[in-house]
Design a protein around this motif. Structure first.
Motif, PDB file in Angstrom:
ATOM      1  N   SER A  90      60.264 -88.014 -46.066  1.00  0.00           N
ATOM      2  CA  SER A  90      61.838 -88.052 -45.596  1.00  0.00           C
ATOM      3  C   SER A  90      62.345 -88.786 -46.562  1.00  0.00           C
ATOM      4  O   SER A  90      63.393 -88.496 -47.275  1.00  0.00           O
ATOM      5  N   GLN A  91      61.629 -89.892 -46.665  1.00  0.00           N
ATOM      6  CA  GLN A  91      62.149 -90.958 -47.659  1.00  0.00           C
ATOM      7  C   GLN A  91      62.057 -90.399 -49.045  1.00  0.00           C
ATOM      8  O   GLN A  91      62.834 -90.916 -50.130  1.00  0.00           O
ATOM      9  N   LEU A  92      61.227 -89.633 -49.544  1.00  0.00           N
ATOM     10  CA  LEU A  92      60.865 -88.921 -50.498  1.00  0.00           C
ATOM     11  C   LEU A  92      62.223 -87.874 -51.100  1.00  0.00           C
ATOM     12  O   LEU A  92      62.394 -87.431 -52.108  1.00  0.00           O
ATOM     13  N   GLY A  93      62.817 -87.672 -49.884  1.00  0.00           N
ATOM     14  CA  GLY A  93      63.986 -86.738 -50.014  1.00  0.00           C
ATOM     15  C   GLY A  93      63.602 -85.292 -50.225  1.00  0.00           C
ATOM     16  O   GLY A  93      64.256 -84.459 -50.651  1.00  0.00           O
ATOM     17  N   LEU A  94      62.218 -84.964 -50.034  1.00  0.00           N
ATOM     18  CA  LEU A  94      61.556 -83.593 -50.074  1.00  0.00           C
ATOM     19  C   LEU A  94      62.052 -82.536 -48.983  1.00  0.00           C
ATOM     20  O   LEU A  94      62.185 -83.085 -47.863  1.00  0.00           O
ATOM     21  N   SER A  95      62.472 -81.442 -49.182  1.00  0.00           N
ATOM     22  CA  SER A  95      62.744 -80.325 -48.189  1.00  0.00           C
ATOM     23  C   SER A  95      61.836 -80.223 -47.330  1.00  0.00           C
ATOM     24  O   SER A  95      60.258 -80.252 -47.346  1.00  0.00           O
ATOM     25  N   GLY A  96      62.221 -79.724 -46.114  1.00  0.00           N
ATOM     26  CA  GLY A  96      60.995 -78.999 -45.005  1.00  0.00           C
ATOM     27  C   GLY A  96      60.088 -80.355 -44.341  1.00  0.00           C
ATOM     28  O   GLY A  96      60.630 -81.610 -44.221  1.00  0.00           O
ATOM     29  N   SER A  97      58.945 -79.792 -44.091  1.00  0.00           N
ATOM     30  CA  SER A  97      58.338 -80.946 -43.421  1.00  0.00           C
ATOM     31  C   SER A  97      56.855 -81.063 -44.062  1.00  0.00           C
ATOM     32  O   SER A  97      56.588 -79.890 -44.682  1.00  0.00           O
ATOM     33  N   VAL A  98      56.222 -82.430 -44.028  1.00  0.00           N
ATOM     34  CA  VAL A  98      54.924 -82.485 -44.820  1.00  0.00           C
ATOM     35  C   VAL A  98      53.794 -81.450 -44.083  1.00  0.00           C
ATOM     36  O   VAL A  98      52.978 -80.863 -44.627  1.00  0.00           O
ATOM     37  N   ALA A  99      54.207 -81.184 -42.836  1.00  0.00           N
ATOM     38  CA  ALA A  99      53.155 -80.565 -41.930  1.00  0.00           C
ATOM     39  C   ALA A  99      53.186 -79.164 -42.447  1.00  0.00           C
ATOM     40  O   ALA A  99      52.359 -78.243 -42.327  1.00  0.00           O
ATOM     41  N   LYS A 100      54.219 -78.493 -43.315  1.00  0.00           N
ATOM     42  CA  LYS A 100      54.052 -77.223 -43.866  1.00  0.00           C
ATOM     43  C   LYS A 100      53.492 -77.182 -45.135  1.00  0.00           C
ATOM     44  O   LYS A 100      53.219 -76.040 -45.781  1.00  0.00           O
ATOM     45  N   CYS A 101      52.934 -78.342 -45.871  1.00  0.00           N
ATOM     46  CA  CYS A 101      52.373 -78.408 -46.965  1.00  0.00           C
ATOM     47  C   CYS A 101      51.080 -77.649 -46.820  1.00  0.00           C
ATOM     48  O   CYS A 101      50.221 -77.727 -45.885  1.00  0.00           O
ATOM     49  N   ARG A 102      50.573 -77.296 -48.097  1.00  0.00           N
ATOM     50  CA  ARG A 102      49.126 -76.525 -48.090  1.00  0.00           C
ATOM     51  C   ARG A 102      48.407 -77.631 -48.782  1.00  0.00           C
ATOM     52  O   ARG A 102      48.832 -78.698 -49.768  1.00  0.00           O
ATOM     53  N   TYR A 161      38.837 -86.489 -29.164  1.00  0.00           N
ATOM     54  CA  TYR A 161      40.051 -85.874 -29.300  1.00  0.00           C
ATOM     55  C   TYR A 161      40.707 -86.185 -30.712  1.00  0.00           C
ATOM     56  O   TYR A 161      41.327 -85.378 -31.316  1.00  0.00           O
ATOM     57  N   LEU A 162      40.760 -87.453 -31.220  1.00  0.00           N
ATOM     58  CA  LEU A 162      41.386 -87.691 -32.563  1.00  0.00           C
ATOM     59  C   LEU A 162      40.625 -87.102 -33.731  1.00  0.00           C
ATOM     60  O   LEU A 162      41.307 -86.421 -34.353  1.00  0.00           O
ATOM     61  N   PRO A 163      39.211 -87.027 -33.653  1.00  0.00           N
ATOM     62  CA  PRO A 163      38.796 -86.315 -35.014  1.00  0.00           C
ATOM     63  C   PRO A 163      39.105 -85.010 -34.744  1.00  0.00           C
ATOM     64  O   PRO A 163      39.242 -84.109 -35.838  1.00  0.00           O
ATOM     65  N   ALA A 164      38.885 -84.216 -33.630  1.00  0.00           N
ATOM     66  CA  ALA A 164      39.056 -82.947 -33.445  1.00  0.00           C
ATOM     67  C   ALA A 164      40.718 -82.563 -33.896  1.00  0.00           C
ATOM     68  O   ALA A 164      40.993 -81.611 -34.557  1.00  0.00           O
ATOM     69  N   ASP A 165      41.554 -83.436 -33.658  1.00  0.00           N
ATOM     70  CA  ASP A 165      42.975 -83.202 -34.203  1.00  0.00           C
ATOM     71  C   ASP A 165      43.115 -83.384 -35.537  1.00  0.00           C
ATOM     72  O   ASP A 165      43.958 -82.594 -36.045  1.00  0.00           O
ATOM     73  N   ILE A 166      42.601 -84.356 -36.167  1.00  0.00           N
ATOM     74  CA  ILE A 166      42.540 -84.447 -37.602  1.00  0.00           C
ATOM     75  C   ILE A 166      41.927 -83.324 -38.317  1.00  0.00           C
ATOM     76  O   ILE A 166      42.490 -82.856 -39.175  1.00  0.00           O
ATOM     77  N   THR A 167      40.699 -82.833 -37.788  1.00  0.00           N
ATOM     78  CA  THR A 167      40.279 -81.762 -38.361  1.00  0.00           C
ATOM     79  C   THR A 167      41.085 -80.582 -38.422  1.00  0.00           C
ATOM     80  O   THR A 167      41.082 -79.721 -39.529  1.00  0.00           O
ATOM     81  N   THR A 168      41.584 -80.240 -37.107  1.00  0.00           N
ATOM     82  CA  THR A 168      42.601 -78.899 -37.119  1.00  0.00           C
ATOM     83  C   THR A 168      43.631 -79.161 -37.917  1.00  0.00           C
ATOM     84  O   THR A 168      44.023 -78.065 -38.720  1.00  0.00           O
ATOM     85  N   ARG A 169      44.299 -80.198 -37.962  1.00  0.00           N
ATOM     86  CA  ARG A 169      45.558 -80.323 -39.096  1.00  0.00           C
ATOM     87  C   ARG A 169      45.036 -80.073 -40.523  1.00  0.00           C
ATOM     88  O   ARG A 169      45.478 -79.384 -41.214  1.00  0.00           O
ATOM     89  N   PHE A 170      43.833 -80.597 -40.707  1.00  0.00           N
ATOM     90  CA  PHE A 170      43.517 -80.310 -42.031  1.00  0.00           C
ATOM     91  C   PHE A 170      42.987 -78.944 -42.405  1.00  0.00           C
ATOM     92  O   PHE A 170      43.211 -78.358 -43.497  1.00  0.00           O
ATOM     93  N   LEU A 171      42.196 -78.235 -41.344  1.00  0.00           N
ATOM     94  CA  LEU A 171      42.048 -76.863 -41.443  1.00  0.00           C
ATOM     95  C   LEU A 171      43.247 -76.037 -41.696  1.00  0.00           C
ATOM     96  O   LEU A 171      43.260 -74.932 -42.521  1.00  0.00           O
ATOM     97  N   LYS A 172      44.432 -76.299 -40.899  1.00  0.00           N
ATOM     98  CA  LYS A 172      45.611 -75.481 -40.879  1.00  0.00           C
ATOM     99  C   LYS A 172      46.279 -75.700 -42.228  1.00  0.00           C
ATOM    100  O   LYS A 172      46.763 -74.902 -42.831  1.00  0.00           O
TER     101      LYS A 172
END
Length: 551
Positions: A498-510, A27-38
């Motif tokens: 958040s501590q960097l003060g960057l907008s949005g979410s890191v999840a939205k990064c490419r 489950y953990l390797p699958a989750d990490i891979t999915t996040r990476f692919l997205k």
């Protein structure tokens, strides 16, 4: 890498809590891979389901005074919640007892039957006169006829990974009495007929692990055995034949078909043609080494028997078992750590980080050791990553009021640091695609370690130093660490963002955002504070003393 992907992992059996051994290999390797692919602009979906059928569930539900449906409904919900607490982010979590999967399984059987791959045969099966029932699968234990390992299941030897034709020295798993043998009519799938085409598929798929392919090929060469696909119990997918009203399918006939039925339902409900999406995607099946036989032989043979109506997997990432303090995990012996229990002690990211760090992309077993856990978290996650992030951002707040300064003329160290930032993409990307997650994490730690040394050597706190370049580049290094760590430790990566003060979410990064310096001069940081808390040795000793004791 295609622009579409469906990711699955071995289905959790709906018969008890999730423990650390469950999540490490699948489950953990699958989750990490999915996040990476997205993050690589792949339209990727992580689909899973609870495995709801079988004799253990039937017996346990009777003990608890519940119907099997009520029993598995509870564990489906509980397992999904427990996975969520570790930030395992399924796009869809369904169940093998769903009407969609039952209908799909029966349809697959009818197609295999019509194609001539199913036959009926009277067999002699173990029967317990004491419990007055036939004993399928895991309710007979004995000695493996292939490797002589004792206390093995009748349908799978956990020592050598093979499926025995017949277990030696059988015992009823319920009462321990040797069973008798009685006649019963069962249905078989002609697995023997698929040896050649399976071998060709294995040879042609370069994405499969070579060590796994080699011994699967050896199984094929030694001769495959036709597969008994029905059982004499009341809880399972009914066999859709008038001559089989009292029979259900063996769990390994129906459960992996839920990969397809669950994905297709999810996609169809989104307005996407699920079947077309499946067949035009990269398909990943994340598994542990104990179910290689099923995923490399049964699963592809069934799909081939349907004329590959649904494509075979492109990737079957296979990893070893997790041991605990160098001993085999056993719920019956209370030698395990429940996932829910662990997360009462430490954040999800601590466990995610540690399990990836110790988990190679191989069938080698890995070991959870409490002392090693404490050492790695304190030295690598906190002493390396946490230390650099906190000192770089904390110094910026203290010396520049939280504003990123404009850099001046770079010296050779600055040039090398900038090159490191912009090359992180290439260093990690290939390893992630090849599923070497532990190696990718190691490269990220090396990157953070480099910047710890860079920051220390530049001494930006000294009055005569040129602190602007150091602060500017260090902030951008933190940004890239947040992006590249997101698949591994998403909660911590979001806090960095958040501590960097960057907008949005890191999840939205490419992922290709790593190829630029995204923190510009004049940017204001957010609130900066330490990311992590140390793991204390006194707590570790207390956790070790609780092993073998569960309430």
């Amino acid at each position: 890498m295609k622009d579409r992907a469906i990711i699955t992992s071995a289905l959790p059996y709906a018969n008890g809590e999730i423990h650390l051994g469950h999540v490490a290999s699948t489950y953990l390797p699958a989750d990490i891979t999915t996040r990476f692919l997205k993050m690589n602009d792949v339209e990727a979906y992580y689909v899973c389901a609870s495995d709801d059928f079988g004799t253990p569930i039937l017996i346990q539900s009777e003990k608890e005074g519940k119907t099997p449906a009520e029993y598995v409904s509870y564990w489906n919900k509980r397992d999904h919640e427990d996975f969520g607490s570790l930030d395992i982010d399924f796009d869809y979590f369904y169940r093998t007892s769903s009407p969609e999967n039952i209908a799909f399984v029966q349809d697959v059987f009818k197609k295999l039957h019509a194609a001539g791959y199913i036959y009926e045969k009277e067999i002699i099966q173990f029967y317990c006169k004491n419990d007055k029932k036939f004993l399928p699968d895991r309710y007979v234990r004995g000695v493996c006829p292939y490797c002589n390992a004792s206390d093995q299941y009748s349908d799978l030897c956990e020592s050598c990974g093979r499926v025995p034709d017949e277990i030696s020295d059988p015992r009823c798993s319920i009462c321990g009495i040797p069973p008798t043998k009685e006649k019963t009519l069962h249905y078989f799938f002609k697995l023997q007929e698929f040896g050649g085409v399976l071998s060709k598929w294995l040879e042609g798929n370069e994405n499969l692990q070579n060590d796994v392919k080699k011994y699967v090929q050896n199984w094929i060469k030694s001769g495959l055995i036709d597969w008994d696909i029905t059982r004499d119990i009341s809880w399972g997918v009914p066999v859709p034949l008038d001559s089989a009203k009292e029979k259900v399918f063996y769990g390994w006939f129906d459960n992996h078909l839920a990969y397809i039925s669950s994905a297709v339902k999810f996609l169809n409900d989104k307005g996407i043609d699920g079947k077309e999406f499946w067949n035009s995607s990269d398909i990943y099946h994340f598994i542990g080494k104990d179910i290689v036989y099923h995923h490399y032989l049964f699963l592809p043979a069934m799909r081939l028997g349907m004329n590959s109506e649904y494509k075979l997997p492109d990737y079957i990432p296979t990893r070893g078992h997790l041991t605990l303090q160098s001993k085999k995990i056993s719920k019956s012996r209370n030698w395990y750590i429940g996932l829910k229990e662990f997360l009462e002690y430490y954040p999800a990211d601590y466990l995610r980080f540690y399990l990836v760090a110790i988990n190679p992309y191989s069938q080698d077993d890995l070991n959870f050791d409490w002392d090693d856990f404490a050492t790695r978290i304190n030295s690598e996650l906190i002493g390396n990553v946490g230390n650099f992030v906190n000192r770089a951002l904390g110094f910026t707040v203290k010396s520049f009021d939280g504003m990123i300064p404009s850099p001046g003329m770079p010296d050779e160290e600055d040039k090398k640091a900038k090159e490191k930032i912009l090359s992180l993409y290439g260093v990690v990307n290939g390893l992630m695609q090849e599923n070497h997650l532990d190696r990718a994490l190691k490269k990220i730690l090396e990157f953070s370690s480099f910047f710890n040394q860079y920051f220390q050597h530049k001494e930006p706190w000294k009055a005569d130093s040129d602190a602007t370049n150091c602060v500017y580049l260090s902030a951008n290094a933190v940004r890239n660490i947040a992006i590249v760590l997101f698949p591994f430790v998403p909660g911590s990566a979001e806090r960095m963002w958040s501590q960097l003060g960057l907008s949005g979410s890191v999840a939205k990064c490419r992922w290709n955002d790593l190829l630029e310096l995204g923190v510009e001069p004049g940017h204001m940081l957010g609130n900066v504070s330490p990311l992590f808390s140390r793991v204390e040795s006194a707590d570790i000793e207390r956790h070790k003393s609780r092993l073998g004791v569960h309430i």
